[in-house]
Design an enzyme around this catalytic site. Structure first.
Site, PDB file in Angstrom:
ATOM      1  N   GLY A  22       8.439  -9.451  -6.908  1.00 51.03           N
ATOM      2  CA  GLY A  22       9.054  -9.751  -6.237  1.00 51.03           C
ATOM      3  C   GLY A  22       9.190 -10.269  -4.784  1.00 51.03           C
TER       4      GLY A  22
ATOM      5  N   GLU B 235      12.584  -5.201   2.442  1.00 48.65           N
ATOM      6  CA  GLU B 235      11.034  -5.319   2.810  1.00 48.65           C
ATOM      7  C   GLU B 235      10.985  -5.431   4.446  1.00 48.65           C
ATOM      8  OE1 GLU B 235       9.082  -5.082   1.027  1.00 48.65           O
ATOM      9  OE2 GLU B 235      10.111  -6.232  -1.274  1.00 48.65           O
TER      10      GLU B 235
HETATM   11  N1  BES Z   1       5.988  -2.956  -2.528  1.00 49.30           N
HETATM   12  C1  BES Z   1       6.720  -3.922  -2.720  1.00 49.30           C
HETATM   13  C2  BES Z   1       5.465  -4.619  -3.677  1.00 49.30           C
HETATM   14  C3  BES Z   1       4.925  -3.845  -3.790  1.00 49.30           C
HETATM   15  C4  BES Z   1       4.993  -3.425  -5.649  1.00 49.30           C
HETATM   16  C5  BES Z   1       3.238  -3.967  -4.050  1.00 49.30           C
HETATM   17  C6  BES Z   1       4.460  -3.156  -6.756  1.00 49.30           C
HETATM   18  C7  BES Z   1       2.473  -2.887  -4.995  1.00 49.30           C
HETATM   19  C8  BES Z   1       2.802  -2.610  -5.961  1.00 49.30           C
HETATM   20  C9  BES Z   1       7.335  -4.102  -2.023  1.00 49.30           C
HETATM   21  O1  BES Z   1       8.008  -3.643  -1.075  1.00 49.30           O
HETATM   22  C10 BES Z   1       9.048  -4.250  -3.470  1.00 49.30           C
HETATM   23  O2  BES Z   1       9.143  -2.657  -3.522  1.00 49.30           O
HETATM   24  N2  BES Z   1       9.494  -5.325  -3.950  1.00 49.30           N
HETATM   25  C11 BES Z   1       9.764  -4.458  -5.321  1.00 49.30           C
HETATM   26  C12 BES Z   1      11.012  -5.703  -4.772  1.00 49.30           C
HETATM   27  C13 BES Z   1      12.473  -4.563  -4.456  1.00 49.30           C
HETATM   28  C14 BES Z   1      13.616  -5.844  -3.710  1.00 49.30           C
HETATM   29  C15 BES Z   1      12.906  -3.909  -5.358  1.00 49.30           C
HETATM   30  C16 BES Z   1       9.067  -5.671  -6.075  1.00 49.30           C
HETATM   31  O3  BES Z   1       8.508  -6.777  -5.971  1.00 49.30           O
HETATM   32  O4  BES Z   1       9.777  -5.729  -7.135  1.00 49.30           O
HETATM   33 ZN    ZN Z   2       9.553  -1.708  -1.659  1.00 51.40          ZN
END
Ligand code: BES
Ligand code: ZN
Length: 867
Positions: free
Chosen positions: A275, A312
């Site tokens: 996301g 984020e």
């Molecule tokens: N740090 C994550 C992105 C991520 C996810 C990196 C999996 C590596 C592996 C980011 O902060 C995150 O949690 N993104 C979520 C959206 C959030 C609103 C729950 C996502 O990408 O689904």
């Molecule tokens: Zn996250």
């Protein structure tokens, strides 16, 4: 010496030697967008802790040349580089040891801008003039910084990053810091240098070069905030900017620490595996999670943007400033950002009742956590695949729920004070989970560590029962363990329980509840000031199921008006979970649903829709009309009362409820009136008359699909190919999975392997697998294309794609096939998630075996009176 990693050593052999420490990376990257390659050079300021002739760091898919180490006295040691592909390492072997003290490591390298959405990769989009535009962009978490530049790619090897990017003619460049210097390289090429970052982890580095545009910076108390986007989409940035300003102010206040970056860019990337990603000062997003037209978006789509932006930005403090020592701590990073996301969104728009919708997210986690294939929230992690496997509902939704429970138990101010002292104590450094508990224990005087260990170090959650004035707990499970008896469900837990009694007469103000910390022994319920039926999990923030003995549930069912919304949602979900587990008959859940009376809240009704949806899957064709009848009886009057169009004075959640009602009535409810109205609106929009209101557009498309009219699928596809904005594109893409028709489902599957972006295709396949009619055929095709699919899509998306198979429960023989195939063809990442899907499929099948014959009579009996 820097501190060494904790023992227990699940991280062996994945940790690098700690003989040298990186202090500052001076990094230049030069991407060639046409050829999809890049070259780079770096100079790393090091501290050498003991004389050594080998320097080991991470590198993957890179070719390293001109490697050397220069010691403080100016000796230049030319290194020979060897690679360990499996461990993703490069070893720099020096002709003689470099002495302890400061040193400089230098090298040049080349790599490929890949299409796998990881490391330094390539994303493409159609530019305004119709040509294909290319950008180079990065996604480093968990362990892909090593694919962009040689580095010590572990979260506790924090360093400063002095980054420069080469941008060709017409291209702009973005990274973590603000651009501070531009050098003309001739031929339209520029070297853009960014301000050095604070000490941070490699997984937070951002490198972006491409034909992108940026909005004018908005000043938020001294922090310049911009949205960076493909040209022509700047008009979709206002909402995200408003949310970002709110979040920055909210967190600066909550954490009592100023924003740790120099500027904040929110960057929309057309191909993006997740996301969004919390790169310090340069957060990257998939377009639907950032760019939105407030006037043409559904409420749920706006909520999503708000959630993601708030999530984020919370990481800028929790994660970027203070970082987990190793990947076993990823849960706290993500769980905390999830908790803060809900807190900040709730403060932004209280009318959205975000904590109630979070109750449904918690439900999605408990639905997995009641499986024997669950896992503890905190879990030993070694390999990169294991780290990537941590990003699931147990980390995010269960972890976030457990933090909410702790916050409510300690009190919001006490909790916040503990978080403040934790962040202040560990700024620019790394922590273990227990460091947070210690900080909270110090401010609260409560046994936080013991309580929390019981929640995070064992899988599962309790069923808290109230019977004969005693509360007790037992582990909750949807079914018996495998014959081999392996289960990750533990117990007992230290359960913060809040019990209240309803007022003796309906409508009176309730008195206070009684608190207790339930351990492994039953406890009597303390005396309560009110005399009505007792409600366990008052307030609704406890992470447990509740079961009532005797006639207590019946008494509560008659008093639903006296519950708070989240309490009603929980009563429904807990009762339904007990039905699915076979502890209670279907009648219990259906009776509650029928007692909802006038409550028109999306939370409770979404649970009802989910129950009806599963019933629809497991009954035979002869009984489907009964499920449809019950659906119309339960939901029809709600839609009639709400109407199809926004009205002045609508509750903030009316748009979400309206869409849910239309969708469920048109599909499970087979409601001819709803389908006709949907088709009329769709046809009018196609003829250029009023567009379908965004709030209900997705639901209207599902209703139109249910009618199976010739040509509608082609019209959806055309619209998908020429969307007005990212949300519009997603609505029409995913509606292609809604046709109850095998041929159309297979055509959509082919599309998923063809023109659909790999960031979306796995989710289209997930929805196709869950399609009642087309799912089995799609499963057959998926097996045939397994090698193509697993080779093409981002690894992290594959377990999520497979989530669709749990709805293949109408055909038990197919379930056996699914299980056999997935056991024979394991995924590299997210294997546990696959085991969970398999177990859920089995539970759905067992529910069908138990209840299918009773569904029609039970539904008719409970809802006959409503018709
Ligand atoms: N740090 C994550 C992105 C991520 C996810 C990196 C999996 C590596 C592996 C980011 O902060 C995150 O949690 N993104 C979520 C959206 C959030 C609103 C729950 C996502 O990408 O689904
Ligand atoms: Zn996250």
């Amino acid at each position: 010496m820097p501190d060494t990693p904790p023992s227990g050593r699940s991280d062996e052999p994945y940790r690098l030697p700690r003989t040298v420490t990186p202090l500052v990376y001076h990094l230049t990257l030069d991407p060639d967008l046409e050829a999809a390659v890049f070259s780079g050079d770096e100079m790393v300021e090091l501290t050498v802790h003991e004389p050594t002739a080998t320097v080991v760091l991470n590198a993957a898919d890179l070719v390293i040349t001109d490697a050397s180490v220069e010691s403080a006295d100016g000796d230049l040691l030319v290194a020979e580089v060897t690679y360990d592909e499996k461990l993703e390492r490069a070893t720099f072997s020096l002709p003689s040891p470099v002495p302890a003290g400061p040193a400089l490591l230098r090298c040049r390298f080349t790599g490929i801008l890949n299409d796998k959405l990881r490391g330094f990769y390539r994303s493409r989009f159609r530019a305004e003039d119709g040509t294909t535009a290319t950008i180079a962009t990065s996604q480093m978490e968990s362990t892909d910084a090593r694919r962009a530049f040689p580095c010590w790619d572990e979260p506790d090897r924090k360093a400063g990053f002095d980054i420069s990017l080469v941008a060709g003619p017409g291209l702009s460049a973005y990274s973590n810091g603000p651009a501070v210097e531009e050098t003309d390289l001739g031929g339209g090429r520029r070297l853009v240098r960014f301000a050095p970052t604070m000490k941070m982890s490699t997984y937070l580095v951002a490198l972006i070069v491409g034909p992108l545009a940026a909005t004018e910076p908005v000043d938020v108390d001294g922090v310049p905030v911009r949205v960076v986007h493909p040209p022509g989409r700047g008009h979709l940035s206002a909402f995200a900017l408003e949310v970002a300003a709110h979040a920055l102010r909210y967190y600066s206040d909550y954490f009592a620490i100023p924003y740790p970056g120099d500027k904040l860019d929110l960057v929309a990337i057309p191909d993006f595996a997740f996301g969004a990603m919390e790169n310090l000062g340069c957060v990257t997003f998939r377009e639907t999670a950032l760019l939105v037209d407030e006037d043409r978006a559904a409420r749920t789509e706006l909520e999503r943007v708000c959630d993601v932006v708030c999530h984020e930005i919370a990481h800028m403090w929790f994660g970027d400033l203070v970082t987990m020592r190793w990947w076993n701590g990823i849960w706290l990073n993500e769980a905390f950002a999830t908790f803060m996301e809900v807190l900040a969104t709730d403060a932004f728009r209280p009318g959205w009742h975000r904590w109630v919708s979070f109750g449904l997210e918690r439900e999605s986690a408990l639905a997995v956590d009641g499986l024997h294939a669950t896992r503890p929230i905190e879990y030993p992690v070694g390999s990169p695949e294991e780290a990537d496997g941590m990003f699931d509902v147990l980390t995010y939704q269960k972890g976030g729920s457990v933090l909410r429970m702790l916050e409510q138990y300690l009190g919001p101010e006490t909790f916040r004070d503990g978080v403040r002292s934790y962040l202040a104590a560990h700024a620019y450094a790394n922590t273990d989970t227990a460091d947070l508990w210690d900080a909270l224990e110090a401010v609260s005087g409560q046994p936080v560590r013991v309580v929390m260990d019981s929640w995070i170090l064992q899988g599962g959650h309790p069923l808290v029962t109230l019977d004969d004035g005693l509360v007790d707990q037992q582990p909750f499970a949807y079914g018996p363990p495998d014959p081999d008896g392996v289960s990750a469900i533990g117990g007992p837990w230290q359960v913060p329980v809040l019990v209240r009694a309803l007022p003796a007469a309906p409508g009176r103000a309730p008195g206070p509840g009684a608190r207790l910390l339930l351990g492994d022994r039953p406890e009597p319920v303390p005396a309560l000031p009110d005399e009505g039926p007792a409600l366990v999990n008052a307030g609704g923030w406890g992470v447990y199921r509740v079961g009532y003995g005797g006639d207590q549930l019946g008494r509560l069912a008659g008093r639903l008006d006296d519950l708070a919304e989240l309490e009603r949602v929980n009563l429904l979900t807990d009762t339904w979970a007990l039905v699915l587990a076979g502890h209670r008959p279907l009648d219990d859940a259906v009776t509650l649903a029928a007692h909802l009376g006038d409550h028109s809240e999306p939370g409770s009704l979404a649970v009802v829709a989910g129950i009806l949806g599963l019933c629809d899957r497991v009954v035979g064709d002869a009984d489907r009309p009964a499920v449809a009848r019950a659906t119309r009886a339960l939901l029809g009057p709600r839609l009639a009362g709400l109407g199809w169009d926004r009205r002045p004075g609508d509750d903030e959640r009316a748009p979400t409820l309206r869409a849910m009602l239309i969708r469920t009535l048109a599909t499970v409810g087979q409601d001819p009136g709803v389908r006709t109205e949907a088709a009329a609106r769709f046809d009018a929009a196609a003829a250029g008359r009023p567009a379908i209101a965004a709030d209900i557009e997705g639901a209207v498309l599902d209703a139109v699909a249910a009618e199976l009219r010739p040509g509608d699928d082609q019209a959806f596809l055309e619209h998908y190919r020429h969307p007005a904005d990212p949300q519009d594109e997603a609505r029409y893409l995913f509606a292609l999975a809604a046709f109850p028709d095998e041929a159309r489902c297979l055509a959509a599957f082919d599309l998923a392997l063809g023109e659909v972006r790999t960031q979306n295709a796995p989710y289209l396949i997930r929805d196709l697998l869950a399609n009642r009619v087309g799912g089995p055929a799609v499963w057959g095709r998926l097996k045939e294309e397994w090698t193509v699919v697993t080779g093409r899509f981002p690894a992290n998306a594959l377990p999520r794609m497979l989530d669709g198979v749990r709805m293949l429960c109408g055909r038990p023989e197919l379930a056996d096939d699914v299980i056999a195939f997935l056991e024979a063809n394991p995924l590299e990442t997210g294997g546990r998630t696959v085991l969970q899907v398999i177990e859920r499929l089995g539970i759905n099948v067992a529910f069908g075996r138990r209840e299918a014959g009773r569904i029609a009579p039970v539904l008719d009996a409970a809802t006959g009176g409503l018709r």
